[in-house]
Scaffold this motif. Structure first.
Motif, PDB file in Angstrom:
ATOM      1  N   UNK A 140       3.015 -10.069  -3.352  1.00  0.00           N
ATOM      2  CA  UNK A 140       3.766  -9.121  -4.175  1.00  0.00           C
ATOM      3  C   UNK A 140       3.910  -7.750  -3.528  1.00  0.00           C
ATOM      4  N   UNK A 141       2.924  -7.351  -2.737  1.00  0.00           N
ATOM      5  CA  UNK A 141       2.909  -5.986  -2.229  1.00  0.00           C
ATOM      6  C   UNK A 141       3.541  -5.763  -0.880  1.00  0.00           C
ATOM      7  N   UNK A 142       3.698  -6.831  -0.086  1.00  0.00           N
ATOM      8  CA  UNK A 142       4.027  -6.636   1.323  1.00  0.00           C
ATOM      9  C   UNK A 142       5.401  -6.005   1.560  1.00  0.00           C
ATOM     10  N   UNK A 143       6.358  -6.197   0.683  1.00  0.00           N
ATOM     11  CA  UNK A 143       7.692  -5.627   0.910  1.00  0.00           C
ATOM     12  C   UNK A 143       7.929  -4.346   0.118  1.00  0.00           C
ATOM     13  N   UNK A 144       6.913  -3.894  -0.605  1.00  0.00           N
ATOM     14  CA  UNK A 144       7.061  -2.685  -1.415  1.00  0.00           C
ATOM     15  C   UNK A 144       6.600  -1.451  -0.649  1.00  0.00           C
ATOM     16  N   UNK A 145       7.039  -0.262  -1.053  1.00  0.00           N
ATOM     17  CA  UNK A 145       6.476   0.969  -0.486  1.00  0.00           C
ATOM     18  C   UNK A 145       4.967   0.987  -0.708  1.00  0.00           C
ATOM     19  N   UNK A 146       4.251   1.624   0.199  1.00  0.00           N
ATOM     20  CA  UNK A 146       2.786   1.556   0.160  1.00  0.00           C
ATOM     21  C   UNK A 146       2.204   2.069  -1.156  1.00  0.00           C
ATOM     22  N   UNK A 147       2.792   3.098  -1.742  1.00  0.00           N
ATOM     23  CA  UNK A 147       2.247   3.630  -3.000  1.00  0.00           C
ATOM     24  C   UNK A 147       2.260   2.580  -4.102  1.00  0.00           C
ATOM     25  N   UNK A 148       3.310   1.773  -4.135  1.00  0.00           N
ATOM     26  CA  UNK A 148       3.366   0.708  -5.137  1.00  0.00           C
ATOM     27  C   UNK A 148       2.501  -0.478  -4.727  1.00  0.00           C
ATOM     28  N   UNK A 149       2.440  -0.740  -3.441  1.00  0.00           N
ATOM     29  CA  UNK A 149       1.672  -1.882  -2.944  1.00  0.00           C
ATOM     30  C   UNK A 149       0.183  -1.741  -3.253  1.00  0.00           C
ATOM     31  N   UNK A 150      -0.358  -0.537  -3.076  1.00  0.00           N
ATOM     32  CA  UNK A 150      -1.789  -0.366  -3.332  1.00  0.00           C
ATOM     33  C   UNK A 150      -2.100  -0.417  -4.831  1.00  0.00           C
ATOM     34  N   UNK A 151      -1.139  -0.075  -5.678  1.00  0.00           N
ATOM     35  CA  UNK A 151      -1.334  -0.236  -7.120  1.00  0.00           C
ATOM     36  C   UNK A 151      -1.470  -1.725  -7.473  1.00  0.00           C
ATOM     37  N   UNK A 152      -0.629  -2.541  -6.830  1.00  0.00           N
ATOM     38  CA  UNK A 152      -0.711  -3.986  -7.059  1.00  0.00           C
ATOM     39  C   UNK A 152      -2.051  -4.525  -6.582  1.00  0.00           C
ATOM     40  N   UNK A 153      -2.491  -4.075  -5.411  1.00  0.00           N
ATOM     41  CA  UNK A 153      -3.788  -4.502  -4.901  1.00  0.00           C
ATOM     42  C   UNK A 153      -4.897  -4.144  -5.882  1.00  0.00           C
ATOM     43  N   UNK A 154      -4.905  -2.911  -6.368  1.00  0.00           N
ATOM     44  CA  UNK A 154      -5.956  -2.477  -7.306  1.00  0.00           C
ATOM     45  C   UNK A 154      -5.902  -3.263  -8.610  1.00  0.00           C
ATOM     46  N   UNK A 155      -4.701  -3.654  -9.020  1.00  0.00           N
ATOM     47  CA  UNK A 155      -4.557  -4.458 -10.241  1.00  0.00           C
ATOM     48  C   UNK A 155      -5.273  -5.795 -10.077  1.00  0.00           C
ATOM     49  N   UNK A 156      -5.024  -6.459  -8.967  1.00  0.00           N
ATOM     50  CA  UNK A 156      -5.662  -7.758  -8.744  1.00  0.00           C
ATOM     51  C   UNK A 156      -7.162  -7.610  -8.488  1.00  0.00           C
ATOM     52  N   UNK A 157      -7.539  -6.541  -7.788  1.00  0.00           N
ATOM     53  CA  UNK A 157      -8.961  -6.311  -7.544  1.00  0.00           C
ATOM     54  C   UNK A 157      -9.697  -6.114  -8.864  1.00  0.00           C
ATOM     55  N   UNK A 158      -9.113  -5.348  -9.767  1.00  0.00           N
ATOM     56  CA  UNK A 158      -9.742  -5.100 -11.068  1.00  0.00           C
ATOM     57  C   UNK A 158      -9.884  -6.396 -11.858  1.00  0.00           C
ATOM     58  N   UNK A 159      -8.876  -7.260 -11.758  1.00  0.00           N
ATOM     59  CA  UNK A 159      -8.931  -8.544 -12.465  1.00  0.00           C
ATOM     60  C   UNK A 159     -10.078  -9.402 -11.937  1.00  0.00           C
ATOM     61  N   UNK A 160     -10.237  -9.420 -10.614  1.00  0.00           N
ATOM     62  CA  UNK A 160     -11.330 -10.186 -10.006  1.00  0.00           C
ATOM     63  C   UNK A 160     -12.688  -9.585 -10.380  1.00  0.00           C
ATOM     64  N   UNK A 161     -12.789  -8.257 -10.290  1.00  0.00           N
ATOM     65  CA  UNK A 161     -14.057  -7.582 -10.571  1.00  0.00           C
ATOM     66  C   UNK A 161     -14.478  -7.726 -12.029  1.00  0.00           C
TER      67      UNK A 161
END
Length: 725
Positions: free
Chosen positions: A267-288
């Protein structure tokens, strides 16, 4: 600043030297993040600063990951109340915002890496504009979070693919694989590898030579991911289409983090970095937010490290490193122990009754070392290591040894004979360790004049690869013996657990139940293929029948016969005993004889023995896979609980570490005791009662489990609180 020393040189280069107080390795916590935030503000706002270099002030390396106390507080701390994924997101996203501030501060920032740089520390390095690494064989870089139930949550899942391509980066992140300096440079993960100790100087030169290099490639308009990305890119589509089923197969759909990582990258690889890291944190929070992550962090990282640092070592005993090891028995186990001891710098006398066998043991050491040539081992170092091993049949050659490990045939009389002869040479003040998998240490200690100096040291095969050593205390084993054994395990860089004496100890006893339950289901007419597949889907490395073949049906049968002889009327027969006797009677002894539960045709692929259907006719009604998985799981859980109630285990930490690293108990659970806590003791007891009613008393809950269920007690304190300890 408490954790960062900020210094500006005459060229206007700011050096940020990280030295987190009270920690042997730099870690990321709230104080560090506050200091880094302040440092970034200075770099961006002060005109005199032309650029910056980030380095470490610790000899242990550059930086590891997040401070686990801080991570534990994210998960609820001492309250044990797990916050929602949204609440966790608000906390974890702080680091991503901070690293984005760093890479967009408007000044060039280089990272000077000396030593270990992993996890969040490597994510900090990836957010810098240049990375310079000191060349050392001990230096490792990478993102190993997947190995403890997490995935990179500080921008790593977004920056690494943008540097080295999606396919290559996923191979590293999904395996938790680390880079050596030269490898990292080849993959363009670092910009320059320099002689050890020169990283800071070279990083400063890099900043001075590139005063305008203050923008990351992915922040430049028109940036393209190496190898391509996006749903319309054939290579990217093929990579993602293949990665998901491969990951599901590898994890048997049991692990949260790998799937979340794939989702974040996709989901994040083609987005601007500011949006990409939000997606990463979303999934990280779900796992945590899922207990799986906290359980895995606790067992595979926190408790494992505590064990390796001497959590069970008697505090009042002086350090007792082994300099010369007397290794009795040059078979596969003895030769393996000799290998790891020689690699750790010890002199090893490898004793066997036959010189040819002793020489064969040393040849094994040589073969293992040959495989490491070019992988951090030079021919000179190999020759030096091999020279430390002396094969012999002469007991007198053991003179001067300061530790003994015995790994001769599993027979009390043979072990007693060898033990007495060694004492004649070395005296009873030397610590004597017996590598036995089932024989009671207290009984074996009778052959040593000072039983307080006798201890069990149970290795797992192959010794070179298996990380666990089970230390077994006899009834009279003293603190000096415990300290000596644990110091030896530390020297060879393995993970110890400490258990009390009993037949089969902890690991062999509980592991055997996994195999036994599989055998008993075969006898009931349950399809062997169903049993094997259920075992793998449960998260075990292989099915119970396959692992039974590997261990040897003959050996398992001998253990049953020995136990029956030793215990007499007290022996509790299992339904599997007769089955094993029948298989051995047919000459189906396991893999070593090319026939057991499986056939092993020469040059062909192993397959389940067709004769099983005739020998054990299939039942008309077959259970579902979930029912088979439940039996295989709960048979292990109840035996672990019995070990705890009987005092074989003193801590749940040893129980979880021993299960995962000793016999491959499903790692996603965090171990049997973590799993029981997570499911709830009352729910565990209810399942055991149901299974006992259907399949027999081997599933009956212990009295302790019933008491815990009634009181609401758990084996651990709240998961999040213990994960941070």
């Amino acid at each position: 600043m408490q954790s960062i020393n900020f210094d500006i040189d005459r060229d206007g280069i700011a050096t940020l030297t990280i030295d987190v107080p009270g920690q042997s390795m730099n870690v990321i916590g709230p104080d560090f993040m506050a200091d880094l935030d302040a440092a970034i503000t200075r770099i961006a706002s002060e005109e005199a600063i032309r650029g910056a270099v980030i380095a470490s002030g610790k000899d242990s390396g550059f930086m590891a990951g997040m401070d686990l106390k801080y991570f534990g507080s994210m998960l609820g701390g001492e309250s044990g109340k797990r916050p929602s994924p949204a609440a966790i997101f608000d906390k974890v996203f702080v680091l991503n915002q901070l690293l984005r501030r760093l890479e967009t501060c408007g000044k060039p920032v280089a990272c000077a890496i000396e030593g270990t740089c992993v996890g969040g520390g490597f994510e900090l390095a990836l957010a810098c504009h240049r990375r310079v690494v000191g060349d050392s064989p001990k230096t490792q870089l990478g993102l190993p979070e997947i190995l403890i139930g997490l995935f990179p949550g500080g921008g790593g899942s977004q920056r690494l693919p943008r540097i080295m391509g999606v396919q290559a980066s996923l191979m590293y992140m999904l395996q938790g694989k680390l880079f050596r300096p030269a490898e990292a440079a080849m993959m363009k993960v670092v910009d320059e590898v320099v002689p050890q100790g020169m990283a800071v100087e070279k990083a400063k030169d890099c900043v001075k030579a590139n005063p305008n290099a203050s923008v990351q490639p992915w922040d430049v308009k028109g940036f393209k991911v190496p190898g391509g990305a996006g749903g319309f890119n054939p290579g990217f589509a093929q990579t993602m289409a293949g990665a998901l089923p491969m990951t599901l197969k590898q994890t048997q759909r049991n692990m949260n983090a790998p799937i979340a990582l794939l989702s974040a990258v996709y989901e994040g690889i083609t987005l601007p970095m500011d949006r990409a890291v939000r997606i990463e944190s979303k999934y990280f929070a779900k796992v945590a937010a899922d207990p799986q992550a906290a359980n895995m962090v606790r067992s595979l990282f926190v408790n494992k490290q505590a064990a390796e640092r001497g959590a069970r070592r008697p505090k009042d005993q002086p350090k007792a490193p082994t300099k010369k090891l007397a290794m009795l028995g040059a078979g596969m186990m003895g030769a393996g122990i000799a290998t790891v001891a020689a690699q750790a710098g010890m002199e090893v006398v490898l004793f066997d009754r036959d010189q040819a066998y002793a020489e064969k043991g040393k040849a094994h050491v040589e073969e293992v070392l040959k495989k490491r040539l070019g992988k951090g081992l030079t021919p000179e170092k190999m020759a030096e290591t091999l020279a430390r091993v002396t094969p012999t049949t002469d007991y007198a050659a053991l003179a001067g040894a300061d530790f003994v490990i015995e790994a001769v045939f599993e027979d009390v009389a043979i072990k007693a004979e060898v033990t007495k002869k060694v004492e004649e040479v070395l005296g009873a003040d030397i610590i004597f360790g017996s590598n036995t998998s089932t024989l009671p240490i207290t009984k074996l200690a009778r052959a040593w004049s000072k039983p307080e100096n006798f201890i069990g040291v149970h290795f797992f095969s192959p010794v070179e690869k298996m990380p666990l050593v089970e230390i077994i205390l006899g009834k009279e084993t003293g603190p000096a013996a415990i300290a000596k054994a644990l110091d030896f395990v530390s020297q060879i860089r393995k993970t110890p657990i400490v258990v009390n004496d009993a037949r089969g100890f902890y690991t062999s006893r509980c592991f055997a139940t996994y195999v036994q339950e599989g055998v008993e289901m075969v006898a009931e007419g349950i399809n062997p293929a169903l049993i094997e597949n259920a075992g793998r889907q449960l998260g075990m490395p292989v099915g119970p029948l396959a692992v039974g073949d590997e261990v040897s049906l003959e050996l398992a049968h001998k253990i049953i016969v020995a136990a029956r002889k030793e215990l007499g009327d007290a022996y509790v027969a299992q339904p599997s005993d007769a089955v094993m006797e029948r298989m051995v009677g047919l000459g189906r002894l396991g893999r070593k004889s090319a026939k057991g539960w499986y056939d092993y045709p020469e040059g062909g692929k192993k397959h389940l023995w067709p004769g099983l259907a005739e020998m054990f006719p299939p039942a008309a009604v077959q259970p579902g896979v979930e029912a088979v998985k439940e039996r295989l799981l709960y048979r292990q859980l109840i035996e672990c609980a019995r070990c705890f109630e009987e005092g074989v285990l003193e801590t749940p930490e040893d129980g979880d570490i021993g299960a995962i690293f000793g016999w491959g108990f499903a790692p996603y659970t965090g171990g049997p005791f973590s799993h029981m806590d997570t499911v709830g003791i009352a729910a565990v007891v209810a399942v055991l009662d149901r299974l006992a009613a259907a399949h027999g008393g081997r599933f009956a809950p212990t009295a302790q489990l019933r008491e815990m269920a009634a009181s609401g007690a758990t084996f651990y304190r709240p998961v999040s609180s213990r994960a941070a300890a």
